[in-house]
Each structure stands twice: as C-alpha cells, then as structure tokens.
Scaffold this motif. Structure first.
Motif, PDB file in Angstrom:
ATOM      1  N   TRP A  92       0.667  -1.605  -0.033  1.00  0.00           N
ATOM      2  CA  TRP A  92       0.467  -0.009   0.066  1.00  0.00           C
ATOM      3  C   TRP A  92       1.178   1.349   0.161  1.00  0.00           C
ATOM      4  N   ALA A  93       0.595   2.064  -1.096  1.00  0.00           N
ATOM      5  CA  ALA A  93       1.331   3.308  -0.896  1.00  0.00           C
ATOM      6  C   ALA A  93       0.406   4.394  -0.606  1.00  0.00           C
ATOM      7  N   ARG A  94       0.762   5.122   0.227  1.00  0.00           N
ATOM      8  CA  ARG A  94       0.038   6.585   0.346  1.00  0.00           C
ATOM      9  C   ARG A  94      -0.044   7.336  -0.440  1.00  0.00           C
ATOM     10  N   CYS A  95      -0.614   8.403  -1.073  1.00  0.00           N
ATOM     11  CA  CYS A  95      -0.134   9.928  -1.795  1.00  0.00           C
ATOM     12  C   CYS A  95      -0.871  11.070  -1.218  1.00  0.00           C
ATOM     13  N   ILE A  96      -0.141  11.747  -1.037  1.00  0.00           N
ATOM     14  CA  ILE A  96      -0.555  13.463  -1.321  1.00  0.00           C
ATOM     15  C   ILE A  96       0.119  14.351  -2.191  1.00  0.00           C
ATOM     16  N   TRP A  97      -0.647  14.988  -3.058  1.00  0.00           N
ATOM     17  CA  TRP A  97       0.564  14.947  -4.045  1.00  0.00           C
ATOM     18  C   TRP A  97      -0.919  16.746  -4.568  1.00  0.00           C
ATOM     19  N   ILE A  98       0.167  17.477  -4.872  1.00  0.00           N
ATOM     20  CA  ILE A  98      -0.709  19.543  -4.664  1.00  0.00           C
ATOM     21  C   ILE A  98       0.166  18.986  -6.035  1.00  0.00           C
ATOM     22  N   ARG A  99      -0.706  19.448  -7.037  1.00  0.00           N
ATOM     23  CA  ARG A  99      -0.643  19.984  -8.406  1.00  0.00           C
ATOM     24  C   ARG A  99       0.280  21.233  -8.401  1.00  0.00           C
ATOM     25  N   THR A 100       1.445  21.296  -9.201  1.00  0.00           N
ATOM     26  CA  THR A 100       2.412  22.682  -9.444  1.00  0.00           C
ATOM     27  C   THR A 100       1.631  23.549 -10.343  1.00  0.00           C
ATOM     28  N   PRO A 101       2.179  24.798 -11.227  1.00  0.00           N
ATOM     29  CA  PRO A 101       1.736  25.461 -12.011  1.00  0.00           C
ATOM     30  C   PRO A 101       1.799  25.270 -13.593  1.00  0.00           C
ATOM     31  N   ALA A 102       2.601  24.304 -13.017  1.00  0.00           N
ATOM     32  CA  ALA A 102       3.255  24.085 -14.526  1.00  0.00           C
ATOM     33  C   ALA A 102       3.910  22.489 -14.718  1.00  0.00           C
ATOM     34  N   VAL A 103       4.233  21.416 -16.065  1.00  0.00           N
ATOM     35  CA  VAL A 103       4.969  20.365 -15.634  1.00  0.00           C
ATOM     36  C   VAL A 103       6.711  21.557 -15.768  1.00  0.00           C
ATOM     37  N   ARG A 104       6.833  20.424 -14.696  1.00  0.00           N
ATOM     38  CA  ARG A 104       8.503  20.233 -15.343  1.00  0.00           C
ATOM     39  C   ARG A 104       8.977  18.991 -14.503  1.00  0.00           C
ATOM     40  N   PRO A 105      11.026  19.497 -14.792  1.00  0.00           N
ATOM     41  CA  PRO A 105      11.251  18.031 -15.194  1.00  0.00           C
ATOM     42  C   PRO A 105      11.595  17.679 -13.582  1.00  0.00           C
ATOM     43  N   ALA A 106      11.594  15.807 -13.599  1.00  0.00           N
ATOM     44  CA  ALA A 106      11.455  15.465 -12.337  1.00  0.00           C
ATOM     45  C   ALA A 106      13.194  16.275 -11.445  1.00  0.00           C
ATOM     46  N   LEU A 107      11.928  15.757 -10.110  1.00  0.00           N
ATOM     47  CA  LEU A 107      13.666  15.828  -9.633  1.00  0.00           C
ATOM     48  C   LEU A 107      13.101  15.253  -8.093  1.00  0.00           C
ATOM     49  N   GLY A 108      14.340  14.510  -7.526  1.00  0.00           N
ATOM     50  CA  GLY A 108      13.731  14.394  -5.933  1.00  0.00           C
ATOM     51  C   GLY A 108      15.081  14.015  -4.913  1.00  0.00           C
TER      52      GLY A 108
END
Length: 243
Positions: free
Chosen positions: A118-134
C-alpha cells in the motif's frame, strides 16, 4: 522432571504465547476500527466545509503513478532488471484545494517484486509541468559516496544540507531554482519530520514520518500545510513558461 511434565510445560507455554498474541491482535484491530470510525467522522464534517470530495475508489491517478515510476524513477544500476512498482487501484481518494492549490490524497494498491504494497500519496498540483526532481534524506556517509563521479547526486554548497540530503534530477537548473536558500533552510529545520520530496510532471509530494491516515483531517491538513510551506518558498518564476 519427567518427559511428560516437560512436554506439558512446553505446550502450556506455547498456548499462553498464542493467547497473548491473539489478545494483542484483537486489541490492535479494535483500536484501529475506533480510530478509523473517528477519522471518517471528522472527514465527513470537513468535506462540505472545504469543498473536498471523497471516493472509496477512483483509479484516475493510477496511470500518472505508473508513468512516474516507469519514466521518472532513478533505477538502481546494480539491479537493472528490477521493474519499478506498479499500481492497480486507488482507494480512499480525497480531492480538493488547500491554500489555493489543487491536491489529491489516496492509498495506491501497488505490486513490487511479487509483493503487495500500500502506497500513500498526497500530491499537490504545481502550476506547470517541470523536470523530475527527487530529494531524499540519507546518512552522511551514503550522501558522500553518492556524490562521487558519475553517481548523479548534486551538491549545493551547504555542507549540512549536502551531508543530509541526496538530490537527483532531470534538470540541474530546475533543482537549483527549487532548492534555493529559503527552501534549504526549511528542509533542514524540518529534517526530523521529512524523509524526502519529489516533483514529477505537474505533481509535488513529500515523504514525512507523521502521516499515517490521510482520511483523518487532523493528519491530512498538516501534511498539506507542509507541502504548501515548501511551495511558498519557491519563486513563481520557476513555473513561468520556458523556465
């Protein structure tokens, strides 16, 4: 002591242990059910006040999760044939807006290396698509090793941050814009709570150590605040067209 007495003692001890484990399991289930009932009651109160929606199941975010794990996850070079997790369903899905930012919170039914997770996610949408960053919190020794030639970990000139966090990205410029001094100071101040954060597509998520049930507003709202506090420290120019 006779053999029979020894066997009787062993059997008795085993039965007592089994009874203890059964009692603990029943108590845990009872406490969990009580917590779940109270959390859902609080959620029903908050939904109309905040304009949020709740669905027991909504698989519309599954495709996004699978795209992210397939295309934007940094693989372990020592395990090149290990496939990333894949989600099959999204449950207990809450959607809405918090501090002016759209979000989705859910539990994803995923499978990884033959195991159900089970993977919990709480995602907020950003104003634009941007490159991946971890960004992930790691022991100082591991961060130092990963900073070696060809390992991909960026350094930001802040020894405390560089020792405690590992940064992987598809764009050094985007990482530098996001991880500005204000964000770095915030991450260091919250390092006991934070395990990491990630941007993918137009979504932003944080891995923290205190959110166990996203259905409980007492946990969800602070989790959303944490994400918004980080986004508030990123200049709006980062999301501008062509940035």
């Amino acid at each position: 002591m006779s053999v029979g007495a020894a066997i009787a003692l062993a059997v008795g001890g085993t039965l007592l242990m089994a009874a203890g484990l059964t009692w603990m399991a029943l108590r845990f289930n009872r406490e969990y059910n009580e917590h779940e009932k109270a959390a859902l009651a609080r959620l029903r109160q908050e939904l109309p006040k905040r304009g949020w929606t709740f669905a027991p199941r909504d698989d519309s975010i599954v495709e996004l999760y699978n795209w992210w794990t397939e295309e934007r996850t940094w693989r372990n070079p020592l395990e090149p044939f290990v496939k990333p997790p894949r989600a099959k369903a999204a449950r207990d899905v809450i959607t809405g807006s918090h501090r002016g930012r759209p979000f989705v919170a859910a539990v994803l039914d995923t499978h990884y290396q033959g195991e159900h997770v089970w993977a919990r996610c709480i995602w907020i949408r950003t104003p634009a698509v941007r490159p991946a960053l971890g960004v992930s919190k790691v022991p100082a020794l591991e961060s130092g090793i990963n900073a070696g030639p060809g390992m991909g970990d960026l350094r930001f000139g802040n020894p405390e941050f560089d020792d405690k966090f590992e940064v992987r990205t598809g764009s050094d410029a985007f990482a530098a814009a996001v991880l500005n001094p204000a964000v770095i100071r915030f991450l260091l101040a919250e390092r006991c709570r934070l395990r990491g954060l990630r941007f993918f597509g137009d979504q932003f998520d944080v891995s923290d150590q205190y959110t166990f049930d996203h259905r409980d507003p007492a946990e969800l709202i602070p989790a959303l605040d944490l994400r918004c506090d980080i986004l508030d420290r990123i200049p709006s120019a980062v999301w501008a067209q062509g940035a």
